[in-house]
Design an enzyme around this catalytic site. Structure first.
Site, mmCIF file in Angstrom:
data_model
loop_
_atom_site.group_PDB
_atom_site.id
_atom_site.type_symbol
_atom_site.label_atom_id
_atom_site.label_comp_id
_atom_site.label_asym_id
_atom_site.label_seq_id
_atom_site.Cartn_x
_atom_site.Cartn_y
_atom_site.Cartn_z
ATOM 1 N N ASN A 1 0.845 -1.196 0.000
ATOM 2 C CA ASN A 1 0.000 0.000 0.000
ATOM 3 C C ASN A 1 0.880 1.246 0.000
ATOM 4 O OD1 ASN A 1 -1.475 2.288 0.919
ATOM 5 N ND2 ASN A 1 -3.125 0.937 1.598
ATOM 6 N N GLY B 1 -15.176 6.629 -6.391
ATOM 7 C CA GLY B 1 -16.450 6.890 -7.041
ATOM 8 C C GLY B 1 -16.279 7.506 -8.414
ATOM 9 N N LYS C 1 0.509 -0.772 -4.992
ATOM 10 C CA LYS C 1 -0.688 0.071 -5.201
ATOM 11 C C LYS C 1 -0.275 1.524 -5.015
ATOM 12 C CE LYS C 1 -5.564 0.636 -4.006
ATOM 13 N NZ LYS C 1 -6.699 0.170 -3.202
ATOM 14 N N GLY D 1 -10.838 2.735 -9.568
ATOM 15 C CA GLY D 1 -11.111 4.157 -9.323
ATOM 16 C C GLY D 1 -12.318 4.538 -10.148
ATOM 17 N N GLY D 2 -13.490 4.555 -9.505
ATOM 18 C CA GLY D 2 -14.685 5.032 -10.192
ATOM 19 C C GLY D 2 -15.428 4.008 -11.022
ATOM 20 N N CYS E 1 -2.375 4.975 0.508
ATOM 21 C CA CYS E 1 -3.258 5.511 1.559
ATOM 22 C C CYS E 1 -2.807 6.906 1.996
ATOM 23 C CB CYS E 1 -3.279 4.579 2.770
ATOM 24 S SG CYS E 1 -4.316 5.248 4.086
HETATM 25 C C1 LIG Z 1 -14.075 3.304 3.000
HETATM 26 C C2 LIG Z 1 -12.860 3.034 2.162
HETATM 27 C C3 LIG Z 1 -11.766 2.399 2.712
HETATM 28 C C4 LIG Z 1 -10.639 2.119 1.950
HETATM 29 N N1 LIG Z 1 -9.591 1.456 2.497
HETATM 30 C C5 LIG Z 1 -8.511 1.146 1.741
HETATM 31 C C6 LIG Z 1 -7.442 0.372 2.265
HETATM 32 O O1 LIG Z 1 -7.489 -0.059 3.415
HETATM 33 N N2 LIG Z 1 -6.384 0.115 1.450
HETATM 34 C C7 LIG Z 1 -6.337 0.566 0.159
HETATM 35 O O2 LIG Z 1 -5.367 0.306 -0.545
HETATM 36 N N3 LIG Z 1 -7.348 1.282 -0.378
HETATM 37 C C8 LIG Z 1 -8.428 1.564 0.383
HETATM 38 N N4 LIG Z 1 -9.464 2.259 -0.156
HETATM 39 C C9 LIG Z 1 -9.383 2.681 -1.571
HETATM 40 C C10 LIG Z 1 -10.078 1.663 -2.481
HETATM 41 O O3 LIG Z 1 -9.465 0.411 -2.382
HETATM 42 C C11 LIG Z 1 -10.070 2.116 -3.950
HETATM 43 O O4 LIG Z 1 -8.746 2.073 -4.444
HETATM 44 C C12 LIG Z 1 -10.620 3.522 -4.126
HETATM 45 O O5 LIG Z 1 -11.760 3.740 -3.316
HETATM 46 C C13 LIG Z 1 -11.007 3.830 -5.570
HETATM 47 O O6 LIG Z 1 -11.903 2.902 -6.094
HETATM 48 P P1 LIG Z 1 -13.509 3.154 -6.137
HETATM 49 O O7 LIG Z 1 -13.740 4.389 -6.953
HETATM 50 O O8 LIG Z 1 -14.052 1.907 -6.772
HETATM 51 O O9 LIG Z 1 -13.940 3.344 -4.737
HETATM 52 C C14 LIG Z 1 -10.596 2.521 0.590
HETATM 53 C C15 LIG Z 1 -11.705 3.177 0.037
HETATM 54 C C16 LIG Z 1 -12.829 3.418 0.796
HETATM 55 C C17 LIG Z 1 -14.021 4.103 0.162
#
Ligand SMILES: Cc1cc2nc3c(=O)[nH]c(=O)nc-3n(C[C@H](O)[C@H](O)[C@H](O)COP(=O)(O)O)c2cc1C
Length: 391
Positions: free
Chosen positions: A124, A236, A178, A262-263, A127
């Site tokens: 990771n 989103g 990542k 992502g989205g 973050c």
């Molecule tokens: C509530 C929440 C918690 C997340 N926790 C992590 C995490 O622990 N590790 C990580 O690499 N990404 C984390 N993410 C990021 C997601 O894995 C993802 O990469 C990001 O939300 C973009 O994708 P999406 O648009 O489908 O949400 C988190 C996202 C959300 C919304």
């Protein structure tokens, strides 16, 4: 239809992204029941630097921002992986980070998760809720010695290279990085990963963001149930087009296989992401907003698309759209102007609204185009609710 990523076989391209969706065995089973090939477990530290609770900004159809969450400590992460390997057939990425900045703790996290049965390591480096938020608010000098995890390390190609090399030195399973998008040139970071021997990269949203504020209540940030606000990680729909660009850049400038996210919210998003260069796709916010059916619909839809289009191998679509990429100076404008279908046009005038356009006027309740004045932006076609405009 199976496919391979970093030498590991996946029954389809769908990965549930690291998040609260992947923090408990019951949820991993839901992921499997709904057809996901893989999950990335919730971010695991040896010991998380602070115990947050899930707090986020949500605006469905637009964006999520996550700025505070409960992560897993090492024992919890290991137990989750053991349970997942005993109780599911899922491929397990373990999403790990070290906040202490020393490579030994990265190595310990990776080694112990490998022993627990993990299939791939997901380092990771994305973050923002550890050191990057501090850096964004107080400056780089304020980042303490226990805030090195995630994006703050992911912004520095030298550190990224050190982390990936250190992980590669101690585990046999593939190492995927990542990456934070909060850098000037994502390809520089991805190339550092490649030089260090990474087996792949994950590019999945995470742009540093702040929520809207309540302008009638002292500008209070619109996070629910949270005092204070921090720069968080964007997910989103708002991130999708940025994610396409990031994936395409890395696809063109490295040989690394990519997990793209992502989205993403539906079948078409998955296929588009693959056409921009991703081998696997990863979803988070859309499942959090709309439930596990998103997984079932997307997996079934991808398979149907492949069949209907006569593709027998995902490699036939991965990176298909990259052939169109060229510098702006090498693009070629195709001449054209809008044509109005008089039987469909009701003279509503929407198409004549664009501030820069002097080509369309409404005469006798119909849009009339002066072709020589058309700049070619295409906006009128999108504004027309009656599909009366073609080019
Ligand atoms: C509530 C929440 C918690 C997340 N926790 C992590 C995490 O622990 N590790 C990580 O690499 N990404 C984390 N993410 C990021 C997601 O894995 C993802 O990469 C990001 O939300 C973009 O994708 P999406 O648009 O489908 O949400 C988190 C996202 C959300 C919304």
């Amino acid at each position: 239809m199976e496919l391979e990523f970093a030498g590991v076989k996946f029954k389809n391209p769908f990965v549930v992204a690291s998040s609260p969706l992947t923090s408990k065995i019951e949820l991993l089973k839901m992921a499997e029941d709904h057809g996901a090939a893989a999950v990335s477990t919730k971010l695991t530290f040896i010991k998380q630097p602070f115990y947050g609770k899930l707090r986020m900004y949500n605006s469905p159809k637009e964006a999520s921002i996550i700025c505070y969450d409960r992560r897993l400590d090492l024992e919890e992460g290991l137990e989750l992986v053991r349970q997942a390997k005993e109780q599911t057939e899922l491929k397990i990425f373990v999403n790990i980070t070290s906040d202490s900045g020393d490579l030994e703790s990265w190595q310990r996290l990776a080694r112990e998760h490998e022993e627990a049965g993990a299939d791939l390591i997901e380092a990771n480096l994305i973050c923002p809720n550890v050191g990057l938020a501090t850096k964004s608010i107080k400056g780089a000098d304020a980042v303490s010695s226990t805030e090195h995890g995630g994006a703050v390390t992911g912004q520095d190609p030298v550190l990224v290279k050190q982390v990936v090399s250190a992980l590669k030195a101690v585990v046999k399973i593939p190492v995927v990085a990542k990456l934070t998008p909060n850098v000037t040139d994502i390809a520089v970071i991805a190339r550092a990963c490649q030089e260090a021997g990474a087996d792949g990269v994950c590019l999945a949203g995470g742009q540093s963001s702040l929520p809207p504020v309540d302008i009638y209540h002292e500008g209070r940030p619109c996070y629910e149930l949270l005092n204070g606000a921090s720069h968080g990680s964007l997910g989103g729909p708002a991130t999708k087009l940025i994610s396409f660009s990031q994936v395409a850049q890395v696809a063109m400038k490295t040989d690394l296989p990519i997990i793209g996210g992502g989205g993403l919210g539906n079948v078409e998003d998955a296929i588009m992401m693959m056409m921009w260069g991703a081998t696997l796709v990863t979803y988070c916010t859309s499942i959090m907003w709309y439930g596990w059916e998103v997984v079932r619909r997307t997996v079934a839809g991808i398979e149907k698309y492949m069949q209907d289009m006569g593709y027998s191998d995902y490699r036939q679509i991965i990176g298909k759209s990259l052939q169109y990429l060229r510098p702006s100076s090498e693009l070629e404008a195709v001449p054209g102007y809008p044509r109005i279908a008089p039987d469909k046009c009701n003279g509503c005038g929407r198409c004549a609204l664009p501030g820069h356009c002097q080509a369309i006027t409404i005469i006798d309740h119909k849009a009339v185009v002066q072709a020589e004045k058309c700049l070619g932006c295409g906006i009128c076609k999108q504004l027309c609710t009656r599909k009366a405009i073609s080019f």
